[in-house]
Design an enzyme around this catalytic site. Structure first.
Site, mmCIF file in Angstrom:
data_model
loop_
_atom_site.group_PDB
_atom_site.id
_atom_site.type_symbol
_atom_site.label_atom_id
_atom_site.label_comp_id
_atom_site.label_asym_id
_atom_site.label_seq_id
_atom_site.Cartn_x
_atom_site.Cartn_y
_atom_site.Cartn_z
ATOM 1 N N HIS A 99 3.363 4.163 0.328
ATOM 2 C CA HIS A 99 3.703 4.976 1.508
ATOM 3 C C HIS A 99 4.993 5.727 1.243
ATOM 4 C CE1 HIS A 99 5.242 0.871 1.982
ATOM 5 N NE2 HIS A 99 6.328 1.410 2.533
ATOM 6 N N HIS B 52 0.916 -1.149 0.000
ATOM 7 C CA HIS B 52 0.000 0.000 0.000
ATOM 8 C C HIS B 52 0.949 1.189 0.000
ATOM 9 C CE1 HIS B 52 -3.815 2.041 1.800
ATOM 10 N NE2 HIS B 52 -2.913 3.006 1.590
HETATM 11 P P1 5GP Z 1 8.589 -0.717 2.869
HETATM 12 O O1 5GP Z 1 9.800 -1.615 2.899
HETATM 13 O O2 5GP Z 1 7.364 -1.435 2.350
HETATM 14 O O3 5GP Z 1 8.871 0.570 2.159
HETATM 15 O O4 5GP Z 1 8.357 -0.301 4.369
HETATM 16 C C1 5GP Z 1 7.291 -0.722 5.149
HETATM 17 C C2 5GP Z 1 7.439 -0.033 6.473
HETATM 18 O O5 5GP Z 1 6.261 -0.237 7.215
HETATM 19 C C3 5GP Z 1 8.603 -0.558 7.354
HETATM 20 O O6 5GP Z 1 9.480 0.519 7.665
HETATM 21 C C4 5GP Z 1 7.914 -1.132 8.585
HETATM 22 O O7 5GP Z 1 8.642 -0.901 9.782
HETATM 23 C C5 5GP Z 1 6.569 -0.423 8.576
HETATM 24 N N1 5GP Z 1 5.489 -1.209 9.137
HETATM 25 C C6 5GP Z 1 5.163 -2.485 8.809
HETATM 26 N N2 5GP Z 1 4.106 -2.895 9.510
HETATM 27 C C7 5GP Z 1 3.732 -1.853 10.297
HETATM 28 C C8 5GP Z 1 2.684 -1.684 11.245
HETATM 29 O O8 5GP Z 1 1.868 -2.568 11.531
HETATM 30 N N3 5GP Z 1 2.611 -0.478 11.861
HETATM 31 C C9 5GP Z 1 3.487 0.530 11.591
HETATM 32 N N4 5GP Z 1 3.325 1.668 12.259
HETATM 33 N N5 5GP Z 1 4.479 0.404 10.698
HETATM 34 C C10 5GP Z 1 4.602 -0.780 10.058
HETATM 35 ZN ZN ZN Z 2 -4.216 -0.881 1.567
#
Ligand code: 5GP
Ligand code: ZN
Length: 113
Positions: free
Chosen positions: A100, A98
């Site tokens: 971010h 999703h």
């Molecule tokens: P990506 O690698 O997809 O760019 O980063 C995903 C981010 O989401 C990671 O930095 C991880 O720590 C964060 N994250 C994953 N699950 C959760 C959650 O349940 N709550 C929060 N606040 N952050 C999350």
């Molecule tokens: Zn979503």
């Protein structure tokens, strides 16, 4: 609009707790659960968009709002500068599908994921 099995949709709907630092009808910002810097938060749209690779001109309004929220919140956290990171796709280091924007900073040496 939302996906049942998406952790960030659940955070947006407050089905999963998070430390929300900003929210409006269209988007949300909350602290990363595993921060890589003194300040580290994520900006997401409420709409379930997978990543930047799925975006087109229909998304320019929400994307620009998300981008402009980054400096506003960074300033509120007292940061004088920050790094923004957007991981797109598995090969781009994305783990939560999703879209971010990572926003982080606060230490002398900036961390890299
Ligand atoms: P990506 O690698 O997809 O760019 O980063 C995903 C981010 O989401 C990671 O930095 C991880 O720590 C964060 N994250 C994953 N699950 C959760 C959650 O349940 N709550 C929060 N606040 N952050 C999350
Ligand atoms: Zn979503």
């Amino acid at each position: 609009m939302t996906m049942d099995n998406c952790i960030f949709c659940k955070i947006s709907q407050k089905k999963i707790p998070s430390t929300i630092v900003y929210e409006d009808e269209e988007m949300l910002a909350f602290k990363d659960i595993n921060p890589i810097d003194k300040v580290h938060f994520l900006i997401i749209p409420r709409e379930h968009i997978v990543n930047l690779m799925e975006c087109n001109l229909d998304h320019q309004d929400i994307l620009s709002k998300m981008l402009l929220l980054a400096p506003k919140l960074a300033k509120e956290f007292g940061l004088k500068g920050f790094r923004t990171m957007i991981n797109s796709g598995k090969e781009g280091g994305q783990e939560v599908f999703h879209i971010h924007f990572h926003v982080y900073g606060g230490s002398e040496k900036l961390a890299k994921l």
